[in-house]
Design a protein around this motif. Structure first.
Motif, PDB file in Angstrom:
ATOM      1  N   ARG A   1      -8.142   9.074 -14.763  1.00 14.92           N
ATOM      2  CA  ARG A   1      -8.497   9.029 -13.347  1.00 14.92           C
ATOM      3  C   ARG A   1      -8.283   7.626 -12.781  1.00 14.92           C
ATOM      4  NH1 ARG A   1      -8.293  11.376  -8.592  1.00 14.92           N
ATOM      5  NH2 ARG A   1     -10.172  11.143  -7.312  1.00 14.92           N
ATOM      6  N   ALA A   2      -8.648   6.610 -13.550  1.00 15.11           N
ATOM      7  CA  ALA A   2      -8.423   5.228 -13.113  1.00 15.11           C
ATOM      8  C   ALA A   2      -6.941   4.962 -12.909  1.00 15.11           C
ATOM      9  CB  ALA A   2      -9.006   4.247 -14.121  1.00 15.11           C
ATOM     10  N   ALA A   3      -6.111   5.464 -13.829  1.00 13.33           N
ATOM     11  CA  ALA A   3      -4.661   5.278 -13.704  1.00 13.33           C
ATOM     12  C   ALA A   3      -4.133   5.975 -12.457  1.00 13.33           C
ATOM     13  CB  ALA A   3      -3.953   5.798 -14.946  1.00 13.33           C
ATOM     14  N   ASP A   4      -4.632   7.187 -12.185  1.00 13.73           N
ATOM     15  CA  ASP A   4      -4.170   7.937 -11.011  1.00 13.73           C
ATOM     16  C   ASP A   4      -4.528   7.214  -9.708  1.00 13.73           C
ATOM     17  OD1 ASP A   4      -3.164   9.884 -12.675  1.00 13.73           O
ATOM     18  OD2 ASP A   4      -4.854  11.264 -12.404  1.00 13.73           O
ATOM     19  N   LEU A   5      -5.778   6.762  -9.593  1.00 13.17           N
ATOM     20  CA  LEU A   5      -6.219   6.100  -8.369  1.00 13.17           C
ATOM     21  C   LEU A   5      -5.546   4.737  -8.192  1.00 13.17           C
ATOM     22  CD1 LEU A   5     -10.026   6.982  -8.458  1.00 13.17           C
ATOM     23  CD2 LEU A   5      -8.312   7.894  -6.866  1.00 13.17           C
ATOM     24  N   THR A   6      -5.411   3.993  -9.298  1.00 15.78           N
ATOM     25  CA  THR A   6      -4.754   2.690  -9.232  1.00 15.78           C
ATOM     26  C   THR A   6      -3.297   2.847  -8.819  1.00 15.78           C
ATOM     27  OG1 THR A   6      -6.215   1.833 -10.955  1.00 15.78           O
ATOM     28  CG2 THR A   6      -4.237   0.571 -10.516  1.00 15.78           C
ATOM     29  N   THR A   7      -2.651   3.880  -9.327  1.00 18.11           N
ATOM     30  CA  THR A   7      -1.250   4.126  -8.978  1.00 18.11           C
ATOM     31  C   THR A   7      -1.111   4.483  -7.504  1.00 18.11           C
ATOM     32  OG1 THR A   7      -0.739   4.850 -11.225  1.00 18.11           O
ATOM     33  CG2 THR A   7       0.787   5.528  -9.489  1.00 18.11           C
ATOM     34  N   ARG A   8      -2.042   5.285  -7.002  1.00 15.59           N
ATOM     35  CA  ARG A   8      -1.960   5.634  -5.582  1.00 15.59           C
ATOM     36  C   ARG A   8      -2.102   4.381  -4.706  1.00 15.59           C
ATOM     37  NH1 ARG A   8      -6.251   9.037  -2.641  1.00 15.59           N
ATOM     38  NH2 ARG A   8      -6.407  10.082  -4.647  1.00 15.59           N
ATOM     39  N   ALA A   9      -3.037   3.513  -5.064  1.00 20.14           N
ATOM     40  CA  ALA A   9      -3.202   2.272  -4.308  1.00 20.14           C
ATOM     41  C   ALA A   9      -1.960   1.390  -4.436  1.00 20.14           C
ATOM     42  CB  ALA A   9      -4.429   1.516  -4.795  1.00 20.14           C
ATOM     43  N   ALA A  10      -1.452   1.281  -5.662  1.00 18.82           N
ATOM     44  CA  ALA A  10      -0.356   0.348  -5.939  1.00 18.82           C
ATOM     45  C   ALA A  10       0.962   0.775  -5.315  1.00 18.82           C
ATOM     46  CB  ALA A  10      -0.178   0.198  -7.453  1.00 18.82           C
ATOM     47  N   THR A  11       1.116   2.048  -5.006  1.00 25.65           N
ATOM     48  CA  THR A  11       2.388   2.535  -4.448  1.00 25.65           C
ATOM     49  C   THR A  11       2.293   2.795  -2.947  1.00 25.65           C
ATOM     50  OG1 THR A  11       1.772   4.802  -5.087  1.00 25.65           O
ATOM     51  CG2 THR A  11       3.163   3.571  -6.616  1.00 25.65           C
ATOM     52  N   SER A  12       1.247   2.265  -2.300  1.00 26.74           N
ATOM     53  CA  SER A  12       1.019   2.616  -0.904  1.00 26.74           C
ATOM     54  C   SER A  12       1.245   1.482   0.079  1.00 26.74           C
ATOM     55  CB  SER A  12      -0.417   3.107  -0.729  1.00 26.74           C
ATOM     56  OG  SER A  12      -1.321   2.018  -0.859  1.00 26.74           O
ATOM     57  N   ALA A  13       1.281   0.228  -0.365  1.00 30.95           N
ATOM     58  CA  ALA A  13       1.287  -0.909   0.555  1.00 30.95           C
ATOM     59  C   ALA A  13       2.685  -1.193   1.091  1.00 30.95           C
ATOM     60  CB  ALA A  13       0.731  -2.148  -0.133  1.00 30.95           C
ATOM     61  N   PRO A  14       2.800  -1.783   2.274  1.00 22.83           N
ATOM     62  CA  PRO A  14       4.114  -2.208   2.780  1.00 22.83           C
ATOM     63  C   PRO A  14       4.721  -3.259   1.845  1.00 22.83           C
ATOM     64  CG  PRO A  14       2.470  -2.236   4.533  1.00 22.83           C
ATOM     65  CD  PRO A  14       1.723  -2.032   3.252  1.00 22.83           C
ATOM     66  N   THR A  15       6.033  -3.245   1.727  1.00 26.28           N
ATOM     67  CA  THR A  15       6.716  -4.189   0.836  1.00 26.28           C
ATOM     68  C   THR A  15       7.285  -5.396   1.570  1.00 26.28           C
ATOM     69  OG1 THR A  15       8.761  -2.923   1.063  1.00 26.28           O
ATOM     70  CG2 THR A  15       7.356  -2.399  -0.830  1.00 26.28           C
ATOM     71  N   GLU A  16       7.279  -5.382   2.908  1.00 23.85           N
ATOM     72  CA  GLU A  16       7.865  -6.486   3.663  1.00 23.85           C
ATOM     73  C   GLU A  16       7.220  -7.818   3.273  1.00 23.85           C
ATOM     74  OE1 GLU A  16       8.549  -2.808   6.053  1.00 23.85           O
ATOM     75  OE2 GLU A  16       6.857  -3.653   4.955  1.00 23.85           O
ATOM     76  N   GLY A  17       8.084  -8.787   2.945  1.00 23.86           N
ATOM     77  CA  GLY A  17       7.601 -10.107   2.579  1.00 23.86           C
ATOM     78  C   GLY A  17       6.990 -10.187   1.191  1.00 23.86           C
TER      79      GLY A  17
END
Length: 275
Positions: free
Chosen positions: A113-129
């Motif tokens: 569950r920690a891996a799933d939630l961390t992955t969702r957070a980690a793949t959601s942010a804008p990449t600009e800059g």
């Protein structure tokens, strides 16, 4: 959300540190043919950027002294493709986590569950800059939960580091200067003895300290002035603020759940020193 970003940094950093402190990653990189720890470090961490010149790695990493990246890039990639170095880094890091956590934690539903939630957070942010973060986002996310937790924690670490670099640039603090401020914040004195910079030429360190004194950030005794301490606090606060966007992808309840699932994992790693 600033407090949230700081809390998740505290919980996720011990997961990332196995890459640098435990044996398995270095052993995997050495088995590929990397001659030294630093060859493996530069080759595997910079791998998501592709076959870029040393100047690009130096700019993206920011905190290393002039010429340090060039001692390893591109020579570390001449016979070992970047993707092989990255795979070895991920493989070794996941093996370290499994060893330290043991089967009970490594195979637990809580870690999944920690891996799933961390992955969702980690793949959601804008990449600009966010050069290093964008590079990590371009890499495939592993299916194995332990490897996925490491991969996603490392994505978030690089996202935070990109923001930290922006905060440093905005404050006109160079890479070596940043290490001096960090050393002083940790109570290291003299700051020139700090492990990340103590090997640099004495003339280079003397020039950095002189520049910080001229700006009123460090006093004649080599310690923080009030202005220096305030500058360090301002940089850290902005770093936390810039690190917050990934966690917007999680609801408040999911953020609380992730904290609860990460706490026993982090506690085990801290107890072992991530080694």
């Amino acid at each position: 959300m600033t407090c949230t970003a700081r809390r998740f940094f505290e919980l996720l950093e011990p997961i990332c540190l196995v890459t640098f402190l435990a044996d398995e990653c270095n052993e995997e990189l050495a088995a590929l043919g990397h001659r030294t720890y630093w060859d493996g470090y530069f080759a595997s961490r910079a791998a998501p950027l592709g076959l870029v010149p040393a100047q690009v790695v130096h700019a993206a990493f920011y905190s290393f002294a002039e010429g340090e990246a060039a001692r390893h890039i591109p020579s570390a990639w001449e016979t070992i493709p970047p993707e092989a170095s990255f795979a070895a880094r991920e493989r070794g890091s996941a093996a370290s986590l499994r060893r330290i956590l043991g089967d009970e934690l490594a195979c637990s539903p809580g870690l999944v569950r920690a891996a799933d939630l961390t992955t969702r957070a980690a793949t959601s942010a804008p990449t600009e800059g966010r050069v290093m973060y964008a590079g990590m986002r371009a890499m495939p996310v592993p299916s194995d939960p332990v490897a996925r937790l490491w991969h996603s924690a490392t994505m978030l670490r690089e996202h935070r580091a990109d923001g930290h670099v922006a905060a440093l640039v905005g404050a006109r603090i160079g890479g070596t200067e940043a290490h001096v401020l960090s050393a002083l914040a940790q109570g290291v004195h003299p700051p020139e003895s700090f492990g990340r910079i103590h090997h640099l030429p004495k003339e280079r360190l003397a020039a950095v300290m002189a520049g910080l004194r001229e700006r009123g950030l460090v006093g004649p005794d080599g310690r923080f002035t009030d202005a220096g301490r305030e500058t360090q606090h301002r940089i850290e606060a902005l770093t936390d603020e810039l690190a917050a966007p990934p966690y917007d992808a999680l609801s408040p309840a999911e953020r609380d759940e992730l904290v609860a699932e990460l706490e026993p994992i982090t506690a085990e790693l801290v107890a072992a020193g991530s080694r």
